[in-house]
Design an enzyme around this catalytic site. Structure first.
Site, PDB file in Angstrom:
ATOM      1  N   GLY A 177       0.826  -1.207   0.000  1.00 24.01           N
ATOM      2  CA  GLY A 177       0.000   0.000   0.000  1.00 24.01           C
ATOM      3  C   GLY A 177       0.849   1.241   0.000  1.00 24.01           C
ATOM      4  O   GLY A 177       2.051   1.179  -0.226  1.00 24.01           O
ATOM      5  N   ASN A 178       0.216   2.371   0.227  1.00 21.71           N
ATOM      6  CA  ASN A 178       0.980   3.618   0.330  1.00 21.71           C
ATOM      7  C   ASN A 178       0.318   4.542   1.344  1.00 21.71           C
ATOM      8  O   ASN A 178      -0.735   4.230   1.898  1.00 21.71           O
ATOM      9  CB  ASN A 178       1.139   4.278  -1.046  1.00 21.71           C
ATOM     10  CG  ASN A 178      -0.192   4.685  -1.638  1.00 21.71           C
ATOM     11  OD1 ASN A 178      -0.870   5.576  -1.128  1.00 21.71           O
ATOM     12  ND2 ASN A 178      -0.592   3.999  -2.701  1.00 21.71           N
ATOM     13  N   ARG A 179       0.925   5.694   1.584  1.00 15.58           N
ATOM     14  CA  ARG A 179       0.531   6.536   2.708  1.00 15.58           C
ATOM     15  C   ARG A 179      -0.584   7.527   2.389  1.00 15.58           C
ATOM     16  O   ARG A 179      -0.899   8.376   3.218  1.00 15.58           O
ATOM     17  CB  ARG A 179       1.754   7.300   3.206  1.00 15.58           C
ATOM     18  CG  ARG A 179       2.787   6.399   3.836  1.00 15.58           C
ATOM     19  CD  ARG A 179       4.066   7.151   4.136  1.00 15.58           C
ATOM     20  NE  ARG A 179       3.860   8.254   5.061  1.00 15.58           N
ATOM     21  CZ  ARG A 179       4.793   9.153   5.366  1.00 15.58           C
ATOM     22  NH1 ARG A 179       5.987   9.067   4.821  1.00 15.58           N
ATOM     23  NH2 ARG A 179       4.536  10.129   6.204  1.00 15.58           N
ATOM     24  N   ALA A 200      -3.564   7.754  -5.179  1.00 17.50           N
ATOM     25  CA  ALA A 200      -2.225   7.223  -5.404  1.00 17.50           C
ATOM     26  C   ALA A 200      -2.352   5.732  -5.727  1.00 17.50           C
ATOM     27  O   ALA A 200      -2.385   4.904  -4.811  1.00 17.50           O
ATOM     28  CB  ALA A 200      -1.372   7.435  -4.162  1.00 17.50           C
TER      29      ALA A 200
END
Ligand code: CTP
Length: 405
Positions: free
Chosen positions: A209-211, A276
């Site tokens: 995943g990402n932030r 994102a």
């Protein structure tokens, strides 16, 4: 900022939720005049409205005739909010009827008007209601999309009143925009915004995943709704409340985001990719949880590249003149500065606008603030100073609105 707010309430069961909306307005210092319809008073009586607003309440034009209330209330208002707005109220407003105090008020008001419809799905989807909503939107009325969920009785579907807290947010945004001299410049437009970060599963419990928190995308959706647009928010793993009056489609993976964005963009005037998406996904997803290895070796991880959604949206615009906006979180590197890399990315993606954040140090993620430069394919560059994500959202929509035909 405090304002004179007229809270119109029409005759649907969601009238009880307007009591909470009223409290939010009064607790923020607004001066609220409640104008229910006769049918609304069958759900919630005038004593409740009167006690909560601190003012006399009437549905009729025949009370206190010497005060000419059917004209004065609308003339004096800074904002009219109708919640719930029934199919009947929307029809009467669209046709300019003035057969009670609320519809008379709507004809005399020259301030922004927000309507939060609530009704059964069939009534909302009926071509007559759809035409009335389109008429009101074309006139600059901010008509919120109803939420989906439980309706009166056992049935559920589209037609629920958005949460009072969210209607209140939209109302505040409309007031702020009006005070700044802006109007419902996106009325009659359809826009799509993506938000959040995708998850690419390795097994049933683990993902890459990402932030991204989704705050900027949600701020964009809210701002567009307050400017009168019909908004679809495709939200990837966003744990924020649904913004009021916005159609929310929830997704997890880049593949799902890809599919939903292409579908929603098919009839949109503008598309903003604030999400994102992961550039890569595990080539194979294990059905079972991947176990530790007894011999201590690391499991190999093979990745496959995901589609570039923004590039595809920009290359295949189904609506002529559609404005496509990307976001880029950049850090400079040996090959160029943040702006040099961003200019190259704008050209590579083929979009009209690229909102560039300098994320050296990871400052933006989850923060309520943002700072950006908006680069345009026509060569323009707009610097947006450090401020709220809502403020940046409005500058983005200013740039979009200037490019819509
Ligand atoms: N984007 C997209 N699909 C992807 C990756 C990114 O639509 N698979 C969109 C993002 O939503 C954003 C823009 O492209 O609006 C730029 O994202 P970014 O991650 O900066 O682009 P990349 O092409 O991945 O560039 P980089 O090689 O710098 O990571």
């Amino acid at each position: 900022m405090t304002a004179r707010v007229v809270l119109g309430v029409s005759g649907g069961i969601a009238a009880y939720k307007a009591c909470e909306l009223l409290r939010r307005f009064t607790e923020s210092g607004h001066d609220v005049t409640v104008v229910p319809t006769a049918a609304a008073l069958r759900f919630v009586g005038s004593a409740t409205w009167s006690a909560l607003s601190g003012k006399p309440v009437s549905a009729e034009v025949w009370d206190d005739v010497h005060e000419v209330r059917h004209v004065r209330i609308g003339q004096a208002a800074d904002l009219v909010v109708v919640a719930p707005a029934t199919a009947d109220l929307l029809a009467r407003a669209a046709h300019g009827l003035a057969d009670d105090l609320l519809t008379s008020t709507l004809l005399t008001a020259r301030c922004p008007v927000v309507m939060a419809p609530a009704m059964h799905t069939e009534m909302w989807e009926h071509p007559a209601t759809a035409a009335n909503v389109a008429t009101l939107r074309a006139r600059g009325v901010v008509v919120l999309d109803p939420a989906e969920g439980r309706l009166t009785g056992a049935d559920s579907g589209k037609g629920r009143l958005p949460e009072p807290a969210e209607i209140f947010e939209v109302a505040q945004a409309v007031l702020a925009r009006d005070a700044a001299g802006g109007g419902a410049d996106l009325a009659g437009r359809r826009v799509v915004v993506s938000a959040g970060g995708t998850r690419e599963y390795l097994d049933p419990v683990r993902f890459l995943g990402n932030r991204s928190s989704g705050l900027q995308g949600v701020a964009l959706a809210r701002a567009a709704a307050a400017r009168g647009a019909q908004v679809t928010l495709v939200a990837a793993n966003v744990s924020l409340p649904d913004p009021g009056g916005v159609r929310v489609v929830r997704v997890e993976t880049t593949a799902q985001l890809h599919e939903q964005m292409l579908a929603a963009a098919a009839d949109a005037d503008a598309v903003v990719m604030a999400a994102a998406p992961a550039d890569f996904r595990p080539t194979a997803v294990s059905d079972a949880k991947i176990k530790r290895r007894a011999d201590g070796t690391a499991a190999p991880l093979e990745l496959t590249q995901n589609p570039d959604i923004l590039r595809e949206l920009a290359a295949h615009r189904s609506v002529p003149g559609q404005v496509v906006v990307g976001f880029a979180a950049e850090t400079g590197d040996a090959t160029g500065s943040v702006l040099e890399l961003a200019r190259a990315k704008l050209a590579r993606k083929g979009c009209d606008l690229l909102v560039v954040n300098d994320v050296s140090g990871g400052a933006v993620f989850g923060s309520p603030d943002n700072q950006a430069v908006i680069l345009a394919a026509d060569g323009a560059a707009v610097e947006v100073p450090h401020g709220s994500k809502a403020a940046l959202a409005h500058v983005v929509w200013d740039q979009v609105a200037a490019r819509l035909g």
